[in-house]
Design a protein around this motif. Structure first.
Motif, PDB file in Angstrom:
ATOM      1  N   ALA A 132      -0.167  -5.091  36.854  1.00  0.00           N
ATOM      2  CA  ALA A 132      -1.654  -4.697  37.070  1.00  0.00           C
ATOM      3  C   ALA A 132      -1.515  -3.150  37.720  1.00  0.00           C
ATOM      4  O   ALA A 132      -0.568  -2.808  38.278  1.00  0.00           O
ATOM      5  CB  ALA A 132      -2.376  -5.297  38.160  1.00  0.00           C
ATOM      6  N   ALA A 133      -2.426  -2.258  37.542  1.00  0.00           N
ATOM      7  CA  ALA A 133      -2.643  -1.029  38.033  1.00  0.00           C
ATOM      8  C   ALA A 133      -4.040  -0.591  38.342  1.00  0.00           C
ATOM      9  O   ALA A 133      -5.080  -0.831  37.513  1.00  0.00           O
ATOM     10  CB  ALA A 133      -2.122   0.100  37.008  1.00  0.00           C
ATOM     11  N   GLY A 134      -4.514  -0.404  39.544  1.00  0.00           N
ATOM     12  CA  GLY A 134      -5.895  -0.270  39.776  1.00  0.00           C
ATOM     13  C   GLY A 134      -6.657  -1.216  39.871  1.00  0.00           C
ATOM     14  O   GLY A 134      -7.728  -1.305  39.719  1.00  0.00           O
ATOM     15  N   GLY A 135      -5.952  -2.621  40.040  1.00  0.00           N
ATOM     16  CA  GLY A 135      -6.777  -3.798  40.022  1.00  0.00           C
ATOM     17  C   GLY A 135      -7.061  -4.333  38.623  1.00  0.00           C
ATOM     18  O   GLY A 135      -7.521  -5.310  38.407  1.00  0.00           O
ATOM     19  N   ARG A 136      -6.598  -3.662  37.721  1.00  0.00           N
ATOM     20  CA  ARG A 136      -6.575  -4.117  36.273  1.00  0.00           C
ATOM     21  C   ARG A 136      -5.323  -4.425  35.460  1.00  0.00           C
ATOM     22  O   ARG A 136      -4.087  -3.636  35.855  1.00  0.00           O
ATOM     23  CB  ARG A 136      -7.480  -3.077  35.375  1.00  0.00           C
ATOM     24  CG  ARG A 136      -8.933  -2.792  35.935  1.00  0.00           C
ATOM     25  CD  ARG A 136      -9.612  -2.087  35.044  1.00  0.00           C
ATOM     26  NE  ARG A 136     -11.018  -1.884  35.511  1.00  0.00           N
ATOM     27  CZ  ARG A 136     -12.021  -3.019  34.907  1.00  0.00           C
ATOM     28  NH1 ARG A 136     -11.556  -3.581  34.153  1.00  0.00           N
ATOM     29  NH2 ARG A 136     -13.342  -2.931  35.317  1.00  0.00           N
ATOM     30  N   VAL A 137      -5.329  -5.440  34.871  1.00  0.00           N
ATOM     31  CA  VAL A 137      -4.090  -6.019  34.167  1.00  0.00           C
ATOM     32  C   VAL A 137      -3.593  -5.314  32.948  1.00  0.00           C
ATOM     33  O   VAL A 137      -4.219  -5.245  32.110  1.00  0.00           O
ATOM     34  CB  VAL A 137      -4.105  -7.379  33.872  1.00  0.00           C
ATOM     35  CG1 VAL A 137      -2.704  -7.969  33.504  1.00  0.00           C
ATOM     36  CG2 VAL A 137      -4.362  -8.128  35.258  1.00  0.00           C
ATOM     37  N   ARG A 138      -2.483  -4.679  33.001  1.00  0.00           N
ATOM     38  CA  ARG A 138      -1.840  -4.153  31.580  1.00  0.00           C
ATOM     39  C   ARG A 138      -1.308  -5.190  30.733  1.00  0.00           C
ATOM     40  O   ARG A 138      -1.146  -5.082  29.603  1.00  0.00           O
ATOM     41  CB  ARG A 138      -0.992  -3.078  31.968  1.00  0.00           C
ATOM     42  CG  ARG A 138      -1.718  -1.785  32.833  1.00  0.00           C
ATOM     43  CD  ARG A 138      -0.668  -0.738  33.390  1.00  0.00           C
ATOM     44  NE  ARG A 138       0.145  -1.334  34.598  1.00  0.00           N
ATOM     45  CZ  ARG A 138       1.031  -1.002  35.098  1.00  0.00           C
ATOM     46  NH1 ARG A 138       1.123   0.668  35.202  1.00  0.00           N
ATOM     47  NH2 ARG A 138       1.872  -1.230  36.079  1.00  0.00           N
ATOM     48  N   ARG A 139      -0.409  -5.995  31.521  1.00  0.00           N
ATOM     49  CA  ARG A 139       0.290  -7.057  30.624  1.00  0.00           C
ATOM     50  C   ARG A 139       0.380  -8.329  31.278  1.00  0.00           C
ATOM     51  O   ARG A 139       0.380  -8.203  32.653  1.00  0.00           O
ATOM     52  CB  ARG A 139       1.769  -6.555  30.167  1.00  0.00           C
ATOM     53  CG  ARG A 139       2.494  -7.155  29.041  1.00  0.00           C
ATOM     54  CD  ARG A 139       3.898  -6.844  28.757  1.00  0.00           C
ATOM     55  NE  ARG A 139       4.817  -7.245  29.732  1.00  0.00           N
ATOM     56  CZ  ARG A 139       5.495  -6.503  30.411  1.00  0.00           C
ATOM     57  NH1 ARG A 139       5.471  -4.932  30.623  1.00  0.00           N
ATOM     58  NH2 ARG A 139       6.409  -6.851  31.377  1.00  0.00           N
ATOM     59  N   ILE A 140       0.568  -9.493  30.551  1.00  0.00           N
ATOM     60  CA  ILE A 140       0.697 -10.797  31.097  1.00  0.00           C
ATOM     61  C   ILE A 140       1.796 -11.207  30.878  1.00  0.00           C
ATOM     62  O   ILE A 140       2.353 -11.403  29.624  1.00  0.00           O
ATOM     63  CB  ILE A 140      -0.520 -11.765  30.747  1.00  0.00           C
ATOM     64  CG1 ILE A 140      -1.839 -11.093  31.031  1.00  0.00           C
ATOM     65  CG2 ILE A 140      -0.360 -13.018  31.396  1.00  0.00           C
ATOM     66  CD1 ILE A 140      -2.986 -11.715  30.298  1.00  0.00           C
TER      67      ILE A 140
END
Length: 501
Positions: A132-140
């Motif tokens: 996550a970056a800035g509370g948003r998910v880039r990869r799971i």
């Protein structure tokens, strides 16, 4: 480790026996050890830049849908092993880990959580890590112990999580309607029901007959140490192979390769090949037979060449999913089935190959029906019926095939590149992996896309296959290319200089 007197230190909603497929795994694999991560099944999915809360909600949806991902396993042998399903909200904080703004997490293939050693009596067998970056998910990142999943199940898990992510992003609940997936406990209860026991009688009868055929075909075979041929004895050549002592340019002694003697018990090497992938597709179009049968026959022929035998007994892995509920299930379902394969004949090789391929496919088809057999009983049969051939290279290798429909989300298994495969000039480069503390005694795994194939060989130090592993992989590639050419010319040779043309 767990035993008969053990009970879970957790709330549970129900419990029940293990499936035969789960038994097949825990019977042999020390899952509660510091090396159990070797057989984790992993995948990575895009986070779609969704808020961490929405992604966590989608993960919860999937865990609620699939009981095996939130179960604890008591390992206590054939009769007393049990699995306990826990409430979905009890251990979410243990399962979901958020890595916020950590540059090291952005590395795709070598991340520490992939090496999680699950203690399946104490932990749920799944970990979900959110980049996550800035509370948003880039990869799971998904990591699951093999006791709870197989490659088909990982595809289902990835598809369900993608669906749940879309639903949560749209502000709705997923999985509100439609047929439910099979749950492991329900499968296990069915397997020990009267109908399940009747099926087992038929399955064990099939195994007994097939193992008898393998034992009879190999009755005069003397288990062979590959080093005798590879080191060379005058006038002593492998069937279909180059003369002992000869080698391809660039071949080297095992001791100089990664994973040479003294560094570990189990070893592997792998080859990426555009030629083999396109050849498999061409064979399937020309014959109507699946690419898996073509790869299986090529592997069996390589085993015959190395083991100095006209036949080989191979245990092919079956997806073992025959219902809509099974196809939607996240669980370990794969089981093996015995197949008796001939080497490709040097007399009328084209006709012999086509007959052998058709027979291989027929054995796969009939074997799939009875792969889900009691693994304690089938292993006892192997030992009793095969006798001195038990656990030898001519009668014990495993074979696994996955096409992109099953393995595509297991993207760490595919090599990097625009389409996942190197150019033709980079083909035939066999890569040796570092040694592993766990692994297969003899096994080939094939991942196949239209653009190419990745196939790997595993062996243990005790088998001697490491001395010929590179030649075996290249021989399989050569056989596939030769077969795709409509068997033009003579069959390729083990240790040959390049693919048939």
């Amino acid at each position: 480790m767990t035993g008969p007197g053990w009970s879970p230190d957790a709330r549970t909603v129900r419990d029940g026996p293990l499936t035969w497929a789960q038994h097949e795994w825990v019977q042999w694999i020390p899952t509660d050890t510091d090396t159990s991560y070797e057989d984790n099944i992993c995948a990575a999915l895009p986070g779609r830049n969704l808020p961490v809360g929405q992604v966590a909600a989608a993960v919860r949806d999937v865990l609620a849908r699939h009981e095996g991902l939130r179960s604890l396993v008591r390992r206590a042998g054939r009769e007393d092993s049990l699995q306990y399903v826990c409430p979905v909200d009890d251990r979410l904080d243990d399962v979901i880990r958020v890595m916020e703004d950590e540059a090291s997490f952005r590395r795709r293939f070598d991340t520490p959580w992939r090496r999680t050693c699950f203690r399946i009596g104490e932990q749920w067998p799944v970990k979900v890590v959110l980049d996550a970056a800035g509370g948003r998910v880039r990869r799971i990142d998904l990591v699951v112990d093999h006791v709870a999943i197989d490659p088909w199940g990982m595809r289902v898990l990835c598809d369900d999580l993608k669906y749940a992510l879309r639903a949560r992003a749209a502000g709705r609940e997923p999985f509100g309607s439609g047929p439910a997936p099979e749950q492991p406990i329900d499968v296990a209860l069915c397997e020990i029901s009267p109908a399940g026991r009747a099926y087992q009688r038929r399955a064990l009868g099939y195994w007994e007959r097939r193992l008898g055929e393998i034992g009879k075909a190999l009755d005069n075979h003397v288990p062979f140490a590959p080093s005798r041929a590879l080191l060379g004895r005058p006038g002593d050549a492998l069937p279909g192979a180059s003369q002992p002592g000869g080698s391809r340019p660039g071949a080297s002694d095992q001791a100089s390769r990664p994973g040479g003697p003294g560094q570990g018990e189990f070893r592997s090497c792998w080859l990426t090949s555009r030629r083999a992938g396109s050849a498999a597709s061409a064979i399937a179009r020309a014959t109507g037979v699946s690419p898996s049968a073509a790869f299986l026959l090529a592997f069996g022929t390589a085993v015959c060449a190395v083991e100095r035998s006209s036949r080989a007994g191979i245990f092919a892995i079956s997806a073992n999913r025959f219902s809509a509920g099974a196809e939607r299930s996240v669980r370990k379902a794969t089981m093996t089935m015995p197949v008796l394969l001939p080497a490709v004949s040097t007399g009328s090789p084209g006709a012999a190959y086509r007959r052998a391929l058709a027979d291989c496919a027929a054995q796969q088809l009939s074997g799939h029906r009875f792969a889900n057999a009691d693994p304690y009983a089938t292993e006892r049969m192997c030992e009793e019926i095969l006798g001195g051939l038990y656990k030898t290279g001519v009668a014990y290798p495993r074979f696994s095939y996955m096409d992109e429909g099953v393995a595509d989300d297991l993207n760490t298994l595919w090599p990097p590149g625009d389409d996942g495969f190197p150019g033709d000039e980079d083909d035939r480069a066999v890569t040796f992996s570092p040694p592993r503390p766990l692994g297969a005694r003899y096994m080939m795994t094939v991942l196949h896309r239209p653009a190419g194939a990745v196939f790997s060989l595993q062996w243990s130090d005790a088998t001697g296959w490491g001395e010929t592993a590179e030649d075996m992989l290249l021989y399989v590639e050569d056989l596939m290319v030769w077969a795709a050419s409509e068997c033009a010319g003579s069959p390729p040779a083990l240790g040959g200089a390049g693919p048939a043309t």
